[in-house]
Design a protein around this motif. Structure first.
Motif, mmCIF file in Angstrom:
data_model
loop_
_atom_site.group_PDB
_atom_site.id
_atom_site.type_symbol
_atom_site.label_atom_id
_atom_site.label_comp_id
_atom_site.label_asym_id
_atom_site.label_seq_id
_atom_site.Cartn_x
_atom_site.Cartn_y
_atom_site.Cartn_z
ATOM 1 N N SER A 57 11.768 12.073 38.994
ATOM 2 C CA SER A 57 11.236 12.636 40.250
ATOM 3 C C SER A 57 9.821 13.189 40.138
ATOM 4 N N PHE A 58 9.173 13.053 38.972
ATOM 5 C CA PHE A 58 7.814 13.570 38.825
ATOM 6 C C PHE A 58 6.743 12.482 38.982
ATOM 7 N N ASP A 59 7.145 11.218 39.045
ATOM 8 C CA ASP A 59 6.216 10.102 39.269
ATOM 9 C C ASP A 59 5.038 10.114 38.289
ATOM 10 N N GLY A 60 5.348 10.383 37.042
ATOM 11 C CA GLY A 60 4.320 10.350 36.005
ATOM 12 C C GLY A 60 3.536 11.628 35.849
ATOM 13 N N ALA A 61 3.689 12.580 36.778
ATOM 14 C CA ALA A 61 3.020 13.872 36.652
ATOM 15 C C ALA A 61 3.776 14.750 35.659
ATOM 16 N N LEU A 62 3.169 15.842 35.276
ATOM 17 C CA LEU A 62 3.784 16.790 34.356
ATOM 18 C C LEU A 62 4.082 18.085 35.086
ATOM 19 N N PRO A 63 5.096 18.818 34.642
ATOM 20 C CA PRO A 63 5.396 20.104 35.270
ATOM 21 C C PRO A 63 4.330 21.143 34.917
ATOM 22 N N ALA A 64 4.263 22.193 35.718
ATOM 23 C CA ALA A 64 3.344 23.298 35.429
ATOM 24 C C ALA A 64 3.847 24.114 34.246
ATOM 25 N N GLY A 65 5.156 24.106 34.023
ATOM 26 C CA GLY A 65 5.749 24.818 32.900
ATOM 27 C C GLY A 65 7.150 24.315 32.641
ATOM 28 N N VAL A 66 7.652 24.579 31.435
ATOM 29 C CA VAL A 66 8.991 24.122 31.030
ATOM 30 C C VAL A 66 9.743 25.288 30.402
ATOM 31 N N VAL A 67 10.988 25.482 30.828
ATOM 32 C CA VAL A 67 11.892 26.438 30.176
ATOM 33 C C VAL A 67 13.047 25.635 29.586
ATOM 34 N N VAL A 68 13.259 25.757 28.292
ATOM 35 C CA VAL A 68 14.327 25.020 27.607
ATOM 36 C C VAL A 68 15.563 25.907 27.535
ATOM 37 N N ARG A 69 16.554 25.578 28.331
ATOM 38 C CA ARG A 69 17.804 26.342 28.342
ATOM 39 C C ARG A 69 18.775 25.830 27.288
ATOM 40 N N SER A 70 18.869 24.516 27.114
ATOM 41 C CA SER A 70 19.758 23.966 26.085
ATOM 42 C C SER A 70 19.369 22.528 25.786
ATOM 43 N N ILE A 71 19.725 22.089 24.587
ATOM 44 C CA ILE A 71 19.530 20.702 24.166
ATOM 45 C C ILE A 71 20.864 20.211 23.622
ATOM 46 N N SER A 72 21.379 19.120 24.171
ATOM 47 C CA SER A 72 22.684 18.632 23.741
ATOM 48 C C SER A 72 22.619 18.076 22.326
ATOM 49 N N SER A 73 23.783 18.032 21.688
ATOM 50 C CA SER A 73 23.863 17.467 20.346
ATOM 51 C C SER A 73 23.660 15.957 20.414
ATOM 52 N N GLY A 74 23.339 15.373 19.267
ATOM 53 C CA GLY A 74 23.114 13.935 19.208
ATOM 54 C C GLY A 74 22.777 13.502 17.804
ATOM 55 N N SER A 75 22.467 12.252 17.632
ATOM 56 C CA SER A 75 22.102 11.722 16.319
ATOM 57 C C SER A 75 20.759 12.316 15.891
ATOM 58 N N PHE A 76 20.452 12.170 14.619
ATOM 59 C CA PHE A 76 19.157 12.647 14.108
ATOM 60 C C PHE A 76 18.021 11.993 14.885
ATOM 61 N N GLU A 77 18.180 10.695 15.168
ATOM 62 C CA GLU A 77 17.134 9.985 15.896
ATOM 63 C C GLU A 77 16.977 10.540 17.318
ATOM 64 N N ALA A 78 18.097 10.808 17.982
ATOM 65 C CA ALA A 78 18.043 11.310 19.356
ATOM 66 C C ALA A 78 17.399 12.696 19.416
ATOM 67 N N ILE A 79 17.800 13.582 18.508
ATOM 68 C CA ILE A 79 17.238 14.933 18.496
ATOM 69 C C ILE A 79 15.749 14.888 18.162
ATOM 70 N N THR A 80 15.372 14.024 17.228
ATOM 71 C CA THR A 80 13.958 13.889 16.878
ATOM 72 C C THR A 80 13.152 13.451 18.095
ATOM 73 N N ARG A 81 13.677 12.494 18.863
ATOM 74 C CA ARG A 81 12.960 12.022 20.053
ATOM 75 C C ARG A 81 12.853 13.121 21.107
ATOM 76 N N ARG A 82 13.933 13.852 21.310
ATOM 77 C CA ARG A 82 13.920 14.912 22.322
ATOM 78 C C ARG A 82 12.923 16.011 21.961
ATOM 79 N N LEU A 83 12.940 16.423 20.706
ATOM 80 C CA LEU A 83 11.966 17.426 20.282
ATOM 81 C C LEU A 83 10.547 16.867 20.371
ATOM 82 N N GLY A 84 10.416 15.548 20.144
ATOM 83 C CA GLY A 84 9.114 14.911 20.304
ATOM 84 C C GLY A 84 8.592 15.034 21.732
ATOM 85 N N ILE A 85 9.488 14.955 22.708
ATOM 86 C CA ILE A 85 9.091 15.145 24.107
ATOM 87 C C ILE A 85 8.502 16.543 24.297
#
Length: 309
Positions: A57-85
């Motif tokens: 829903s952001f159409d390529g734009a970025l938010p003004a700010g981000v609050v991280v409430r939780s990150i779901s569990s996943g494989s090492f590769e998945a967590i690495t990618r999410r933290l990369g974001i």
């Protein structure tokens, strides 16, 4: 980089729209912001966009700010990618609370205790090793001085904790991914067992609770009761918690502290994605509202700096 920011839109990252996500959304709306909830797993790297990131829903734009409430569990590769974001959002100039760096430091309990000890803050003796043989060496050497607590290196809400009195208590390597995080058990008169959770946001103490339980595992999620903290302890808990947040680099955090029988306070953990239901039941401060206010103030300050540049 700033031209990609979507004015007023706040991204709240969470696995699900739980009670605290809803509180954050309502609080941000109260400050005139436009909050949007999304699991981190749904955000993609996408080089079709100038930002390089695709948020639903952001159409390529970025938010003004981000609050991280939780990150779901996943494989090492998945967590690495999410933290990369999260790393990428910070790189693009978006305030991210908490940053990927801070989350990495908190999720890895061995790094948390390393940084606390390096900052000269009181924390129980801790040993993190790989392999059952190395764990047996630690327990053989240390158990005569009192029990150790085995904790999952990555874990929360008191799951997977175990008291270790001897090498026979050590679990099979396959049960804990062959990684043993062992921390000196802090002796205190009990029951009830007590410890403290202090909530820090943007360099301020928002509140604190005493957690009481019949078990030595005192997480609210495991049935512990939240109570007000005796005024005598407030100043010491405040000082220690603010120092811990600075040492780890968190923008907001739940700091867990225990008091030994000798009166000394020991830092146990720094939680970068803390829940606050138990705290909110005791303190009058509206936690979600204060987080939203601090984030909006940070965004306003960043905007002013960009305008002046």
């Amino acid at each position: 980089m700033a031209e990609n920011l979507s004015a007023g839109r706040i991204l709240i990252v969470s696995d699900k729209p739980d009670k605290q996500v809803k509180q954050l959304c309502a609080s941000f709306k109260g400050f005139g912001a436009d909050p949007f909830f999304c699991p981190l797993a749904d955000i993609a790297f996408d080089t079709r966009y100038p930002s390089g990131i695709a948020i639903p829903s952001f159409d390529g734009a970025l938010p003004a700010g981000v609050v991280v409430r939780s990150i779901s569990s996943g494989s090492f590769e998945a967590i690495t990618r999410r933290l990369g974001i999260l790393h990428a959002l910070t790189h693009m100039g978006v305030p991210v609370w908490n940053s990927a760096k801070a989350i990495e430091r908190c999720v890895d309990k061995s790094m948390t205790t390393f940084l606390l000890a390096q900052a000269g803050l009181p924390t129980p003796q801790t040993f993190a090793v790989e392999g059952l043989d190395n764990a047996k060496v630690v327990v053989d050497r240390e158990a005569s001085q009192g029990p150790l607590v085995l904790k999952p290196l990555f874990g929360s809400q008191g799951r997977g904790l175990k008291l270790i009195h001897s090498v026979e208590d050590l679990p099979d390597p396959a049960d804990i991914d062959d990684t043993y995080y062992l921390q000196r058990f802090v002796e205190r008169t009990a029951p009830p067992y007590r410890d403290y959770r202090v909530f820090v946001c943007d360099g301020e103490i928002l509140g604190m609770i005493e957690r009481c339980a019949d078990s030595w595992i005192t997480n609210i999620a495991r049935g512990a009761k939240a109570r007000p903290v005796a005024a005598l302890l407030h100043h010491k808990l405040e000082e220690l918690s603010l120092a811990a947040a600075r040492a780890i680099g968190t923008d907001f955090a739940g700091i867990d502290i225990v008091q030994a029988d000798d009166g000394g306070l020991q830092l146990l953990e720094v939680n970068s994605m803390p829940a606050w239901t138990g705290l909110q039941s005791v303190v009058p401060v509206r936690i979600a509202e204060r987080i939203a206010a601090a984030m909006c103030a940070r965004i306003d300050s960043a905007n002013r700096e960009r305008s002046a540049a």
